[in-house]
Motif scaffolding. Structure first.
Motif, PDB file in Angstrom:
ATOM      1  N   VAL A   1      54.585  34.454  34.849  1.00  0.00           N
ATOM      2  CA  VAL A   1      53.166  34.342  35.172  1.00  0.00           C
ATOM      3  C   VAL A   1      52.355  33.935  33.933  1.00  0.00           C
ATOM      4  CG1 VAL A   1      52.520  36.753  34.700  1.00  0.00           C
ATOM      5  CG2 VAL A   1      51.342  35.471  36.512  1.00  0.00           C
ATOM      6  N   SER A   2      51.329  33.139  34.156  1.00  0.00           N
ATOM      7  CA  SER A   2      50.474  32.684  33.057  1.00  0.00           C
ATOM      8  C   SER A   2      49.223  33.551  32.963  1.00  0.00           C
ATOM      9  CB  SER A   2      50.056  31.229  33.280  1.00  0.00           C
ATOM     10  OG  SER A   2      49.188  31.134  34.411  1.00  0.00           O
ATOM     11  N   ALA A   3      48.555  33.456  31.820  1.00  0.00           N
ATOM     12  CA  ALA A   3      47.297  34.183  31.649  1.00  0.00           C
ATOM     13  C   ALA A   3      46.271  33.732  32.681  1.00  0.00           C
ATOM     14  CB  ALA A   3      46.763  33.973  30.232  1.00  0.00           C
ATOM     15  N   ALA A   4      46.255  32.437  32.989  1.00  0.00           N
ATOM     16  CA  ALA A   4      45.303  31.920  33.971  1.00  0.00           C
ATOM     17  C   ALA A   4      45.572  32.516  35.354  1.00  0.00           C
ATOM     18  CB  ALA A   4      45.381  30.398  34.027  1.00  0.00           C
ATOM     19  N   GLN A   5      46.836  32.643  35.725  1.00  0.00           N
ATOM     20  CA  GLN A   5      47.163  33.224  37.027  1.00  0.00           C
ATOM     21  C   GLN A   5      46.820  34.703  37.076  1.00  0.00           C
ATOM     22  OE1 GLN A   5      51.249  31.838  36.919  1.00  0.00           O
ATOM     23  NE2 GLN A   5      50.897  30.460  38.653  1.00  0.00           N
ATOM     24  N   VAL A   6      47.039  35.415  35.969  1.00  0.00           N
ATOM     25  CA  VAL A   6      46.656  36.824  35.921  1.00  0.00           C
ATOM     26  C   VAL A   6      45.149  36.960  36.078  1.00  0.00           C
ATOM     27  CG1 VAL A   6      46.516  38.871  34.454  1.00  0.00           C
ATOM     28  CG2 VAL A   6      48.650  37.592  34.591  1.00  0.00           C
ATOM     29  N   ASN A   7      44.388  36.116  35.394  1.00  0.00           N
ATOM     30  CA  ASN A   7      42.931  36.197  35.503  1.00  0.00           C
ATOM     31  C   ASN A   7      42.456  35.847  36.914  1.00  0.00           C
ATOM     32  OD1 ASN A   7      42.258  37.059  32.873  1.00  0.00           O
ATOM     33  ND2 ASN A   7      42.552  34.990  32.068  1.00  0.00           N
ATOM     34  N   GLU A   8      43.153  34.910  37.567  1.00  0.00           N
ATOM     35  CA  GLU A   8      42.835  34.597  38.965  1.00  0.00           C
ATOM     36  C   GLU A   8      43.067  35.818  39.853  1.00  0.00           C
ATOM     37  OE1 GLU A   8      44.456  31.695  42.591  1.00  0.00           O
ATOM     38  OE2 GLU A   8      45.129  31.353  40.525  1.00  0.00           O
ATOM     39  N   ALA A   9      44.174  36.494  39.655  1.00  0.00           N
ATOM     40  CA  ALA A   9      44.477  37.689  40.443  1.00  0.00           C
ATOM     41  C   ALA A   9      43.482  38.806  40.161  1.00  0.00           C
ATOM     42  CB  ALA A   9      45.896  38.160  40.155  1.00  0.00           C
ATOM     43  N   LEU A  10      43.145  39.006  38.895  1.00  0.00           N
ATOM     44  CA  LEU A  10      42.176  40.047  38.534  1.00  0.00           C
ATOM     45  C   LEU A  10      40.823  39.801  39.199  1.00  0.00           C
ATOM     46  CD1 LEU A  10      43.031  40.450  34.739  1.00  0.00           C
ATOM     47  CD2 LEU A  10      43.460  42.135  36.541  1.00  0.00           C
ATOM     48  N   ALA A  11      40.436  38.536  39.292  1.00  0.00           N
ATOM     49  CA  ALA A  11      39.170  38.201  39.948  1.00  0.00           C
ATOM     50  C   ALA A  11      39.217  38.535  41.443  1.00  0.00           C
ATOM     51  CB  ALA A  11      38.838  36.728  39.740  1.00  0.00           C
ATOM     52  N   ILE A  12      40.362  38.281  42.078  1.00  0.00           N
ATOM     53  CA  ILE A  12      40.506  38.616  43.502  1.00  0.00           C
ATOM     54  C   ILE A  12      40.501  40.131  43.687  1.00  0.00           C
ATOM     55  CG2 ILE A  12      42.036  38.480  45.506  1.00  0.00           C
ATOM     56  CD1 ILE A  12      42.992  35.761  44.402  1.00  0.00           C
ATOM     57  N   PHE A  13      41.221  40.842  42.831  1.00  0.00           N
ATOM     58  CA  PHE A  13      41.183  42.303  42.890  1.00  0.00           C
ATOM     59  C   PHE A  13      39.742  42.800  42.781  1.00  0.00           C
ATOM     60  CE2 PHE A  13      45.733  42.539  41.159  1.00  0.00           C
ATOM     61  CZ  PHE A  13      46.257  42.998  42.355  1.00  0.00           C
ATOM     62  N   ASP A  14      39.012  42.271  41.822  1.00  0.00           N
ATOM     63  CA  ASP A  14      37.627  42.688  41.588  1.00  0.00           C
ATOM     64  C   ASP A  14      36.777  42.452  42.838  1.00  0.00           C
ATOM     65  OD1 ASP A  14      35.411  43.641  40.276  1.00  0.00           O
ATOM     66  OD2 ASP A  14      35.195  41.926  38.939  1.00  0.00           O
ATOM     67  N   GLU A  15      36.930  41.287  43.426  1.00  0.00           N
ATOM     68  CA  GLU A  15      36.160  40.947  44.624  1.00  0.00           C
ATOM     69  C   GLU A  15      36.455  41.904  45.774  1.00  0.00           C
ATOM     70  OE1 GLU A  15      35.895  37.295  47.895  1.00  0.00           O
ATOM     71  OE2 GLU A  15      36.761  36.924  45.909  1.00  0.00           O
ATOM     72  N   VAL A  16      37.729  42.199  45.992  1.00  0.00           N
ATOM     73  CA  VAL A  16      38.114  43.084  47.096  1.00  0.00           C
ATOM     74  C   VAL A  16      37.716  44.523  46.802  1.00  0.00           C
ATOM     75  CG1 VAL A  16      40.099  44.064  48.326  1.00  0.00           C
ATOM     76  CG2 VAL A  16      39.944  41.593  47.932  1.00  0.00           C
ATOM     77  N   PHE A  17      37.943  44.991  45.595  1.00  0.00           N
ATOM     78  CA  PHE A  17      37.592  46.371  45.277  1.00  0.00           C
ATOM     79  C   PHE A  17      36.095  46.598  45.419  1.00  0.00           C
ATOM     80  CE2 PHE A  17      41.438  46.568  42.171  1.00  0.00           C
ATOM     81  CZ  PHE A  17      42.292  46.520  43.261  1.00  0.00           C
ATOM     82  N   ALA A  18      35.302  45.588  45.113  1.00  0.00           N
ATOM     83  CA  ALA A  18      33.843  45.713  45.249  1.00  0.00           C
ATOM     84  C   ALA A  18      33.434  45.944  46.699  1.00  0.00           C
ATOM     85  CB  ALA A  18      33.163  44.462  44.700  1.00  0.00           C
TER      86      ALA A  18
END
Length: 439
Positions: free
Chosen positions: A415-432
């Motif tokens: 996994v790349s840093a860009a893909q991790v940041n993409e996933a973190l953004a989705i997590f953030d959106e859903v958790f909100a």
């Protein structure tokens, strides 16, 4: 005229004819997958998913790695199968590469079809070597679903399957939900070791063949042992003449940012069980790494065990290509660095932002977010809410691994840093979306 392949066709075909594991069959609605590459999967409609489950935490090299696919194809063209009693080039090369990643003092590999039967055979070896019967394992553990492996497993799935004899469970460390009223890791470690000592004493040290532990319990919650615990277990095993079996099925081969998770703890087991990441599940394979004294015992004592497909050539070719690719492409180092610099800090920030995340814990690319409906009481988030959350993540193109009240964040080691940041953004959106209900 053939039926056009579509999501609906594949879904209907599955529901008509396939019986799924760990499921109530009538309630299933399986995700349809048509293909994949790297950290991405897609369906027949072209919808793409970022795979942060690594399926069952096994596709450590990602999907469809070209070198491994080519190695399987090449082996299939020359020798697709052969009995385990023969000497086969790929079997020997796979064993050599696996032992190169083992601690000093490991001599041979017994190959199996998966992690469950690897644990079965490790327990068999321990019983035969020691002449003792009992196996001690943790309540917070998963070792497979075959006869003895599921009884060695501690989680509740063992209860309807308890047909094997000689299994005893104990509590391993878990500071967030301490069984020992510990206030810090030092107390948790000391009290967990004292608890294990008392279990050994009460069960009769002379009756115990082995202690079976996951180096880092995976399905049970990615419970990284506190400093000193694994060394303490080794000392107890030595004191009472008990073997130590470490289960590296989920945590091994790059997942934690090291070749084997046991490297984090400076501990030497007697047997090491592996599967999953050794070839990313491209062809089913598992096995047991065997230390020299146990190997020598079976030089003159019959081993009453075997499998038709032990060391299957296609699986062995996949192991050789996988371990070579991981080494050549720096995948283990990538797991270490991305975990320490991007994924771990990102998950901890989410835990700080959302009180419903009781704890973020892990190492390398082996992390869990534990969700609670009440932060003070640490009340586990209800299962229906976790399923809602999983569905929301999937709808946004992120595949997650949900167990009880936890999301296990376990992307491939590539996994790349860009893909991790993409996933973190989705997590953030859903958790909100969920936070107002449990903030």
């Amino acid at each position: 005229m053939s039926t056009p392949i579509s999501n609906q066709y594949v879904h209907d075909l599955d529901r008509q004819h396939v019986f799924h594991s760990w499921s109530t069959q009538g309630a299933l609605n399986p995700l349809v997958v048509a293909g994949g590459e790297g950290c991405t999967l897609w369906d027949y409609d072209g919808k793409r998913y970022l795979d942060f489950s690594s399926q069952l935490v096994n596709t450590n090299i990602g999907h469809q790695h070209p070198k491994v696919i080519a190695a399987i194809q090449e082996q299939a063209a020359s020798l697709v199968t052969i009995a385990p009693a023969t000497a086969n080039l790929m079997r020997g090369e796979a064993a050599k590469r696996i032992l190169a990643r083992a601690p000093t003092g490991f001599s041979k590999v017994f190959f199996t079809n998966a992690g469950a039967d690897a644990n079965e055979n490790a327990m068999r070896m321990a019983r035969l070597y020691t002449g003792r019967d009992k196996i001690l394992s943790a309540y917070r553990s998963y070792h497979g679903s075959t006869g003895a492996a599921i009884v060695a497993t501690g989680d509740p799935r063992r209860v309807p399957n308890e047909y094997a004899r000689g299994h005893v469970h104990f509590f391993n460390p878990y500071l967030y939900r301490s069984e020992f009223n510990a206030a810090n890791e030092e107390e948790e470690c000391a009290r967990a070791l004292q608890h294990l000592r008392r279990v050994i004493e009460c069960e009769g040290p002379g009756a115990i063949a082995a202690i079976l532990l996951e180096s880092i319990p995976g399905t049970a919650g990615i419970l990284v042992p506190p400093k000193g615990y694994m060394q303490g277990v080794r000392k107890l095993a030595d004191e009472f003449g008990i073997l130590l079996i470490l289960d590296e099925v989920m945590a091994g081969f790059g997942r934690t940012g090291s070749w084997l998770a046991l490297e984090h703890f400076d501990v030497m087991p007697d047997l090491i069980v592996f599967a999953k990441g050794v070839n990313s599940g491209y062809v089913p394979a598992g096995g047991v790494m065997i230390s020299k004294p146990i190997c020598e015992h079976f030089d003159t004592n019959f081993f009453p065990g075997g499998l038709t497909y032990s060391g299957h050539p296609l699986a062995m070719a996949a192991i050789v290509a996988t371990l070579d690719a991981m080494s050549e492409e720096g995948m283990v180092e990538n797991a270490r660095d991305i975990g320490a610099q991007v994924l771990g800090p990102g998950l901890k920030k989410l835990a700080e932002r959302y009180p419903m995340i009781g704890e973020a814990r892990g190492v390398g690319l082996f992390w869990a977010l534990e969700f609670v409906s009440d932060m003070q009481k640490k009340t586990p988030m209800p299962a229906p809410v976790m399923q809602e959350m999983k569905a929301a993540l999937t709808a946004r193109g992120l595949l997650s691994f949900v167990v009880e009240n936890r999301i296990h964040v376990v992307p491939p080691c590539i996994v790349s840093a860009a893909q991790v940041n993409e996933a973190l953004a989705i997590f953030d959106e859903v958790f909100a979306l969920f936070a107002p209900r449990f903030g």
